[in-house]
Design a protein around this motif. Structure first.
Motif, mmCIF file in Angstrom:
data_model
loop_
_atom_site.group_PDB
_atom_site.id
_atom_site.type_symbol
_atom_site.label_atom_id
_atom_site.label_comp_id
_atom_site.label_asym_id
_atom_site.label_seq_id
_atom_site.Cartn_x
_atom_site.Cartn_y
_atom_site.Cartn_z
ATOM 1 N N GLU A 100 13.464 -22.228 -30.161
ATOM 2 C CA GLU A 100 13.073 -23.035 -28.995
ATOM 3 C C GLU A 100 13.204 -24.525 -29.300
ATOM 4 O OE1 GLU A 100 12.034 -23.916 -25.151
ATOM 5 O OE2 GLU A 100 12.703 -22.027 -26.026
ATOM 6 N N LEU A 105 16.044 -22.341 -25.281
ATOM 7 C CA LEU A 105 16.706 -21.212 -24.616
ATOM 8 C C LEU A 105 16.070 -20.910 -23.271
ATOM 9 C CD1 LEU A 105 17.084 -18.974 -27.771
ATOM 10 C CD2 LEU A 105 18.904 -20.180 -26.567
ATOM 11 N N ARG A 106 16.914 -20.712 -22.268
ATOM 12 C CA ARG A 106 16.480 -20.368 -20.918
ATOM 13 C C ARG A 106 17.359 -19.251 -20.393
ATOM 14 N NH1 ARG A 106 13.158 -22.844 -22.910
ATOM 15 N NH2 ARG A 106 12.209 -24.810 -22.282
ATOM 16 N N PRO A 107 16.848 -18.433 -19.462
ATOM 17 C CA PRO A 107 17.682 -17.361 -18.887
ATOM 18 C C PRO A 107 18.873 -17.946 -18.121
ATOM 19 C CG PRO A 107 15.369 -17.097 -18.260
ATOM 20 C CD PRO A 107 15.489 -18.431 -18.941
ATOM 21 N N GLU A 110 17.841 -16.543 -13.010
ATOM 22 C CA GLU A 110 16.405 -16.542 -12.723
ATOM 23 C C GLU A 110 15.979 -15.249 -12.032
ATOM 24 O OE1 GLU A 110 14.242 -18.707 -13.903
ATOM 25 O OE2 GLU A 110 15.889 -19.823 -14.825
ATOM 26 N N HIS A 149 20.092 -7.503 -17.763
ATOM 27 C CA HIS A 149 19.594 -8.500 -18.715
ATOM 28 C C HIS A 149 19.903 -9.872 -18.146
ATOM 29 C CE1 HIS A 149 19.530 -11.042 -22.319
ATOM 30 N NE2 HIS A 149 18.680 -10.163 -22.811
ATOM 31 N N SER A 150 18.965 -10.768 -18.192
ATOM 32 C CA SER A 150 19.122 -12.091 -17.581
ATOM 33 C C SER A 150 19.986 -13.049 -18.393
ATOM 34 C CB SER A 150 17.748 -12.733 -17.352
ATOM 35 O OG SER A 150 17.017 -11.956 -16.430
ATOM 36 N N GLY A 151 20.387 -12.664 -19.582
ATOM 37 C CA GLY A 151 21.206 -13.533 -20.424
ATOM 38 C C GLY A 151 20.408 -14.705 -20.969
ATOM 39 N N TRP A 152 21.023 -15.452 -21.880
ATOM 40 C CA TRP A 152 20.381 -16.636 -22.447
ATOM 41 C C TRP A 152 21.386 -17.767 -22.516
ATOM 42 C CZ3 TRP A 152 15.378 -16.497 -22.680
ATOM 43 C CH2 TRP A 152 14.714 -15.304 -22.930
ATOM 44 N N GLN A 153 20.901 -18.973 -22.282
ATOM 45 C CA GLN A 153 21.724 -20.160 -22.467
ATOM 46 C C GLN A 153 20.903 -21.223 -23.179
ATOM 47 O OE1 GLN A 153 22.874 -22.109 -18.812
ATOM 48 N NE2 GLN A 153 21.030 -21.394 -17.781
ATOM 49 N N ALA A 154 21.578 -21.979 -24.003
ATOM 50 C CA ALA A 154 20.926 -23.090 -24.689
ATOM 51 C C ALA A 154 20.998 -24.306 -23.776
ATOM 52 C CB ALA A 154 21.621 -23.373 -26.012
ATOM 53 N N THR A 155 19.853 -24.895 -23.487
ATOM 54 C CA THR A 155 19.859 -26.090 -22.651
ATOM 55 C C THR A 155 20.005 -27.346 -23.500
ATOM 56 O OG1 THR A 155 17.439 -26.255 -22.628
ATOM 57 C CG2 THR A 155 18.490 -24.975 -20.860
#
Length: 182
Positions: A100, A105-107, A110, A149-155
């Motif tokens: 974090e 990390l965020r989905p 949404e 699965h909502s996936g993950w992305q690095a903001t």
């Protein structure tokens, strides 16, 4: 010899912003009162030349903060599930904090898992953002899906900048020693 170094420094500064900053630091540009020795400039340049893989930097951060490598490399065949679970919880929590801090990390979506998500054919065919299972025609205008699965992305990505020698660039964790008294 000096002419060759000057050309290398010139082209390095011209083509690589990181090396340009290192050269400025080595030469202490903007501070005419400082008399830099050749040894001091060379030492700064050597530190700048030493590069470390971002993958190793991430692994080192996970080891430092969560003892991740120790946990994975440990032989757990004789450990009870309760003991393993207690250790895993601490490693999990510390890894989560580290990830974090570095990546936030965020989905990707949404939309909650199990819920419907309508995508255009263009959106559904973007394999970097969407993994589609089941029959899919790229000619379809809209695709009705269910989120598995909502996936993950690095903001963000803010790995610490490694400062070390080139020969130490693959070190994930240093040897830990304790002074023994006679």
């Amino acid at each position: 010899m000096s002419l060759g170094i000057a050309f290398r420094a010139f082209f390095a500064a011209l083509t690589d912003s990181t090396k340009s900053k290192c050269l400025a630091q080595a030469l202490n540009v903007g501070n005419s009162e400082t008399d830099q020795s050749v040894e001091s400039v060379n030492a700064t340049l050597e530190r700048c030349e030493a590069r470390r893989s971002e993958a190793i930097e991430l692994l080192a951060a996970l080891q430092r903060d969560a003892r991740f490598v120790d946990f994975i490399k440990e032989d757990v065949s004789g450990a009870s599930d309760a003991d393993l679970g207690a250790v895993a919880r601490a490693v999990h929590d510390n890894c989560a904090t580290t990830l974090e801090r570095i990546f936030q990390l965020r989905p990707v979506s949404e939309v909650a898992e199990g819920q419907a998500l309508f995508l255009s054919a263009k959106e559904a065919s973007n394999s970097a953002r969407v993994r589609v299972s089941g029959a899919f025609q790229t000619s379809d205008s809209d695709v009705s899906t269910r989120v598995v699965h909502s996936g993950w992305q690095a903001t963000r990505s803010s790995l610490p900048h490694w400062q070390g020698r080139a020969e130490d660039s693959a070190i994930v964790a240093p040897i830990e020693v304790e002074i023994m008294r006679d």
